[in-house]
Design a protein around this motif. Structure first.
Motif, mmCIF file in Angstrom:
data_model
loop_
_atom_site.group_PDB
_atom_site.id
_atom_site.type_symbol
_atom_site.label_atom_id
_atom_site.label_comp_id
_atom_site.label_asym_id
_atom_site.label_seq_id
_atom_site.Cartn_x
_atom_site.Cartn_y
_atom_site.Cartn_z
ATOM 1 N N ASN A 103 5.023 4.550 -2.270
ATOM 2 C CA ASN A 103 6.427 4.450 -2.620
ATOM 3 C C ASN A 103 7.151 5.678 -2.076
ATOM 4 N N SER A 112 1.860 7.425 -4.706
ATOM 5 C CA SER A 112 0.957 6.295 -4.537
ATOM 6 C C SER A 112 1.110 5.312 -5.693
ATOM 7 N N ILE A 113 0.993 4.035 -5.370
ATOM 8 C CA ILE A 113 1.020 2.960 -6.354
ATOM 9 C C ILE A 113 -0.329 2.269 -6.285
ATOM 10 N N LYS A 115 -2.321 -0.942 -7.311
ATOM 11 C CA LYS A 115 -2.230 -2.316 -7.796
ATOM 12 C C LYS A 115 -3.640 -2.774 -8.102
#
Length: 129
Positions: A103, A112-113, A115
């Motif tokens: 992001n 950082s994302i 998932k």
């Protein structure tokens, strides 16, 4: 050499768990969220657990319900068991592979994302009397 391999395979087959089960892999939901729904159904009968999940206001209830019904169908088709006699013996969610995304934020940096994905397993059994 081949004889030893055949003996190993035979031993593994003898010790294999004979309870009906179903798994769903790579479900795009965090295992923490899935474990909330699994805690609701553990130890319940299949029909009661399906009813609980149908009306539960939890996001993860739908994929867990699908796995539960799949395990019940496996029990009927593969083992000839009656669906009304089955209970949820074990239900757990393991973490699957994590998708990593970035992001962009100010000054050219990035956060950082993660998932997360889940592997859901439901094992059914006949209650001991």
């Amino acid at each position: 050499m081949a004889k030893n391999t055949r003996e190993k395979a035979k031993k593994i087959q003898e010790n294999k768990d004979r309870r009906p089960y179903a798994t769903a892999r790579h479900i795009r939901m965090s295992p923490y969220k899935v474990r909330r729904a699994l805690a609701l159904i553990r130890g319940k009968s299949v029909n009661e657990a399906a009813a609980i999940l149908e009306f539960a206001d939890i996001v993860s209830a739908e994929p867990v319900r699908k796995v539960l019904l799949s395990a019940a169908a496996n029990a009927e088709h593969n083992f000839g068991m009656d669906r009304g006699d089955l209970i949820v013996s074990e239900a757990y969610a393991d973490q699957g592979p994590t998708l990593k995304r970035m992001n962009p934020v100010s000054k050219g940096r990035a956060h950082s994302i993660l998932k997360r994905t889940s592997h859901i397993t439901v094992i059914l059994d006949v209650p001991s009397k």
